[in-house]
Design an enzyme around this catalytic site. Sequence first.
Site, PDB file in Angstrom:
ATOM      1  N   LYS A  96      30.463  38.774  40.340  1.00  0.00           N
ATOM      2  CA  LYS A  96      30.259  39.884  39.411  1.00  0.00           C
ATOM      3  C   LYS A  96      29.056  40.700  39.848  1.00  0.00           C
ATOM      4  O   LYS A  96      28.015  40.138  40.211  1.00  0.00           O
ATOM      5  CB  LYS A  96      30.068  39.334  37.996  1.00  0.00           C
ATOM      6  CG  LYS A  96      29.959  40.390  36.904  1.00  0.00           C
ATOM      7  CD  LYS A  96      29.850  39.709  35.544  1.00  0.00           C
ATOM      8  CE  LYS A  96      29.702  40.692  34.404  1.00  0.00           C
ATOM      9  NZ  LYS A  96      29.588  40.000  33.096  1.00  0.00           N
ATOM     10  N   SER A 176      32.669  41.225  29.758  1.00  0.00           N
ATOM     11  CA  SER A 176      32.359  42.234  30.757  1.00  0.00           C
ATOM     12  C   SER A 176      32.708  41.792  32.176  1.00  0.00           C
ATOM     13  O   SER A 176      32.602  42.581  33.116  1.00  0.00           O
ATOM     14  CB  SER A 176      30.864  42.580  30.695  1.00  0.00           C
ATOM     15  OG  SER A 176      30.068  41.443  31.026  1.00  0.00           O
ATOM     16  N   SER A 200      31.982  37.176  27.524  1.00  0.00           N
ATOM     17  CA  SER A 200      32.238  37.957  28.729  1.00  0.00           C
ATOM     18  C   SER A 200      32.797  37.159  29.902  1.00  0.00           C
ATOM     19  O   SER A 200      33.187  37.741  30.906  1.00  0.00           O
ATOM     20  CB  SER A 200      30.965  38.691  29.174  1.00  0.00           C
ATOM     21  OG  SER A 200      30.716  39.765  28.293  1.00  0.00           O
TER      22      SER A 200
END
Length: 493
Positions: A96, A176, A200
Amino acid sequence: MKTKLCLAAIAASALQTPAFAQDFDAVFEEIERAETAPAEPVAERIANEYVRRILQLDDAGPEINAVIALNPDAARQARDAEAAGRPLAGRTVLVKDNIETRELPTTAGSLALKDNFTGRDAPLIAKLREAGGVVLGKANLSEWANIRDFQSTSGWSAIGGLTRNPHAIDRNTCGSSSGSGAGVAARFAWAAIGTETDGSITCPASINGIVGFKPSVGMVSRTHVVPISHTQDTAGPMTQSVGDAAMLLNAIAGTDPADPATADAAQHITDFTDGLGEASLEGVRIGVLRNQVGSHQGVTALFEQALADLRNAGAVLVDIEFTPSEAMGEAEFAVLLYELREDMATYLASLPGSGGPRSLADLIAFNEVNAEREMRWFGQDIFEMAEGATSREEYEAAKASAKRMAGEEGIDRLLFENRVEFLIAPTTGPAWSTDLVNGDNYSGGIGAGNLAAIAGYPHLTVPMGATETLPVGLSFMSRKWADHEVLKVGAAY
């Protein structure tokens, strides 16, 4: 528009490998065979095959848009890691893009950090490499981990654009860690690393039909990870199986002197893969959070089937009536606002070079100047609220309240009073249609992951099935540091 670093060089290298003449599923089966009976090096060819899929399906075709940047040296690193006999043997991982890696910029999806080449590995990435894992590239994310505005659309960032759900490209990927979830679902890498403050990792894992594990806060270092909250932030694995999640957790877990939350991690680290294959549900007492099932008929049907499967496997199910108070969510939000301002300033001040943003106020000002590109779809109301959240006294009171309501009076109490080892509920509803104009449309009333997020306790989601081809996950939660136990019960299911 998304850019991939050294893309032409990677493509040229990839197109020369014989692996591209093969069907990807056949190549993936070769990986699995190699795990038990290695005959010849395969990691380099597999890494190139993942690159081919990214070029074919992420940049072109359905344009999943899960990957922001690629590591041009990934295939060689995979070959070397496999030859060295390290535990992960050159397996590729998407990271990420709020986690620092030395070869790529770390942007958090924002144009404000587009040139954020720190040359540093976050400690969790250094550990990944030591274990033989390979950073294949950076995964797209909801910009600033979805903490900028109430009307945001999950999966969108100014750097990476909109990530699409591989199961239905008009559907959302949740936030996210959207690119991490979609990337694993589309088989763009062996695994991905996401981060979670509240939902997330688990939400995108559920919606993309993969396994997601949010470890106990403190199990994995947060140093050199773009923050929201030092109270709730953690990185964790996103994978195709619980076994793979445990392998990846083995690699990244550990104590970090620079992160005080990890001080006790070494006492709780084990071989997280140990016992997964033999794990049993026989006699395991599990609390069923009935009020968190929601009213979606498809989700309810899947959950009832999951309960039947658990009973048939010998689990003892105990219905629990629990409704978290609104005060818990309000206290959590107050904590996130205060820590976002403070922790972001600390992180930005640590960045090498000069001229970049050094505070949340700097980021707010940058967005205002670059509103056409940064704020076309949504604003920065939460950023602005955080900038004004300056009362230390109110923050400390909110933190104590939130932790008490989620932990001592939440998960801990429910486990003790009902004499159960785990709590379960659907993770969330099926993916909604993406709407950049109106923002996200979460299914209300489904899931209880905020309990584990606020308390800092482990939370595992595994695929439960699909409704109208849209995946839905099943959540397992337990007490602080029960990470191995949660992985075992998830594997048994």
